[in-house]
Write an enzyme that holds these catalytic residues in place. Structure first.
Site, mmCIF file in Angstrom:
data_model
loop_
_atom_site.group_PDB
_atom_site.id
_atom_site.type_symbol
_atom_site.label_atom_id
_atom_site.label_comp_id
_atom_site.label_asym_id
_atom_site.label_seq_id
_atom_site.Cartn_x
_atom_site.Cartn_y
_atom_site.Cartn_z
ATOM 1 N N LYS A 49 -3.906 145.681 25.411
ATOM 2 C CA LYS A 49 -3.606 147.102 25.264
ATOM 3 C C LYS A 49 -2.620 147.601 26.321
ATOM 4 C CE LYS A 49 -6.713 146.889 22.074
ATOM 5 N NZ LYS A 49 -6.314 146.689 20.674
ATOM 6 N N TYR A 263 -18.449 144.279 13.449
ATOM 7 C CA TYR A 263 -17.658 144.444 14.675
ATOM 8 C C TYR A 263 -18.583 144.590 15.885
ATOM 9 C CZ TYR A 263 -14.250 146.259 17.986
ATOM 10 O OH TYR A 263 -13.454 146.432 19.089
ATOM 11 N N TYR A 289 -13.889 140.398 20.597
ATOM 12 C CA TYR A 289 -12.538 140.302 20.064
ATOM 13 C C TYR A 289 -11.954 138.905 20.266
ATOM 14 C CZ TYR A 289 -7.982 142.455 18.915
ATOM 15 O OH TYR A 289 -6.794 142.800 18.330
#
Length: 333
Positions: A49, A263, A289
């Site tokens: 990110k 998730y 992730y």
């Protein structure tokens, strides 16, 4: 590429290393596997990110923002890096966290990334799973504007045309490194969720007319939905760049067989993959992730998915801080 036309700040330690994983390669007996170390970007333990935030935060400042709002799941790597970037710029940061797992564990809800969000000075507002988080960010922004603030909304994962520029640039960076090393990359594999990382890579590789196979390992949505999200954002990113790549022929592939029950919910494959790399290569991957992406890489390699390939690169998107939100997973290892 015309990426220099966009405002950009510098948060990352770039270029990130490109290193061989020879013990893993020997263990699997397949092609040589390399890792692109975007866990080393440096901003609050690093992660993918950071590249997106270099463009997003520049846009926020250009728009006169005095604070930012973003959203994510409880153990969001994006939220943690956004909070760190805001602290570095002296901006307020407001994070809306969605409970996507239903976990009541103290560590999951208060340690790992959540602890770092607070440490960086962000405010946290929690919401139940299934909340319309986009609407909640707009509602929160309206409240701040009524107080005289100037908020800038960053989408979950930093995944829009502005954030995706970070991975357009990463595609170029990787090609420069490979050329300098005389390394022919056959495939680039990575975890894909909110779609910004994969969309940026799709757009970047298309702009460079690269023949590298790009494979996203889904951590969130079914394949059809994931690929549609990536294709849509890659198309918008290319248009944002003013490039004339043949959008109809964009190569978008996501394998979503490793999501598991949902998730942020652990799988045995993820746990095995994270443990294996910690012990073979001394590298840490996260359980939400990058760990599921790694599980996909390992399993597909064993199944011969990359037969005939000489070199595969796995993009390590960071996130090891989230390990501290799941301590019970490895208690009896």
């Amino acid at each position: 590429m015309a990426i220099t036309q966009f405002p950009r700040l510098r948060f990352g330690h770039l270029p990130t290393p490109l290193e061989p994983l020879d013990r893993l390669s020997d263990y699997l007996g397949g092609p040589r596997i390399w890792v692109k170390r975007d866990d080393c970007t440096g901003l609050s333990t690093g992660g993918n990110k950071t590249r997106k935030l270099e463009f997003l935060m520049a846009a926020a400042l250009e728009g006169g923002a005095d604070c930012v709002i973003t959203q994510g799941a409880t153990q969001s790597n994006h939220a943690r890096q956004t909070a760190a970037a805001a602290a570095r710029l002296g901006l307020g940061c407001h994070i809306l966290l969605e409970d996507r797992t239903g976990s009541e564990e103290m560590a999951y809800n208060h340690s790992g990334n959540v602890m770092l969000d607070v440490l960086h000075g962000a405010t946290i507002e929690r919401h139940p799973g299934g909340t319309d988080m986009v609407a909640e960010m707009e509602r929160f922004a309206a409240e701040l504007r009524a107080e005289g603030k100037s908020p800038y909304i960053i989408p979950g994962g930093g995944s829009n045309e502005t954030g995706a520029l970070g991975y357009v640039e990463c595609a170029r960076e990787l090609m420069v490194q490979a050329d300098a090393m005389k390394l022919k990359i056959d495939a680039l594999v990575h975890a894909t969720g909110s779609s910004g990382t994969q969309a940026g890579l799709v757009a970047g590789l298309a702009a460079l007319d690269s023949d590298i196979e790009l494979l996203g390992i889904g951590v969130r949505a079914p394949r059809e939905k994931q690929e549609a999200m990536v294709r849509d954002l890659a198309t918008r990113t290319l248009k944002h760049l003013g490039l004339g790549a043949d959008i109809a022929n964009l190569k978008v592939e996501a394998n979503c067989d490793y999501v598991g029950p949902g998730y942020g919910l652990p799988t045995e494959g993820m746990k095995s993959a994270v443990s294996l790399l910690a012990r073979l290569e001394g590298l840490l991957f996260d359980p939400v992730y990058s760990g599921k992406g790694l599980d996909g890489l390992i399993d597909l390699t064993r199944k011969g998915r990359f037969a005939g390939a000489a070199n595969i690169v796995f993009l390590h998107t960071g996130g090891s801080a989230a390990l501290f939100g799941y301590p019970a997973l490895w208690e009896n290892d």
